[in-house]
Motif scaffolding. Sequence first.
Motif: not given
Length: 279
Positions: A232-258
């Motif tokens: 993610v930091e070394a090669f931000p345009a690589s396919p895997a980096a793009v996928d990790f950033r997408r998943i990390a962004a989705d994590m913010g939308q996961w239902p919050w279950r306190p």
Amino acid sequence: MSNKMVADQADGLRRLLAHTPTRVVAVAGMARELGATTTAMNLGAALVLQGKDVLLLDEHGMAVDSACALWSLDPLGTLADVALRRLTCEGAAARASCGVSVLPALPGAQDPSADPRRLWQGDVILIDAVFDGEGRLSELAQMADELVLVLQPHAASITSTYSGIKRLHYAHALKQLRLLVNGVADPEAAQQIMANLVQTGSRYLAVSLQPAGWVRADPHLRDARRLCRTVVEAFPASPAAVDFRRIAADMGQWPWRPGASLAVPPARETLGSNIAAAS
């Protein structure tokens, strides 16, 4: 009012009522070579890019291929030191170049009742989790709000993952977890794998399995590892980096279950609604 708006408002209310804003996510794989540690490291780096304050609790300690070893880090203490007030979390942890704080947390080394949320007040705690000899989670990993199981798109990994889900279900009365397919050549095939596991888990175990996403096979992952950095930091345009950033962004939308442990089903959500959302 639309169902989505109602769901968004309900999720917002759960966040307001939560005792802590810190989300705890355990990441694990049924075998070391599936890439769970690399996944935890890259998700952490991607979350930092979002402006999140991230702590990675490393249950592999200083073992070869642990996050500490791969990042060439030497923390001054462990989670047990923090729990016993010998060190602060900031003083004990080491910080990777991507901004993720890392703290060893060997299973059984600290008070099993010590909630990491009370020891560190950041945004996200990632646990690079290990299973014991019977396929059970540590007490620390059981405190997580979410468990993400990492698998690869081949028969042996799919079979061992489903067997592991069964063990987790019977060991902890596990009701929900998320699936992340790593090393993907064909995203459509990865989606089909997740859909099949979702259906099987619902039908035979009454476990809500939800897709966390997939990460494409990428030679830049090996290059990043050689550099002791995340892709993610070394090669931000690589396919895997793009996928990790997408998943990390989705994590913010996961239902919050306190206050929910992995063994407790989400409040006011049925298994049917979870499976429908995952499909």
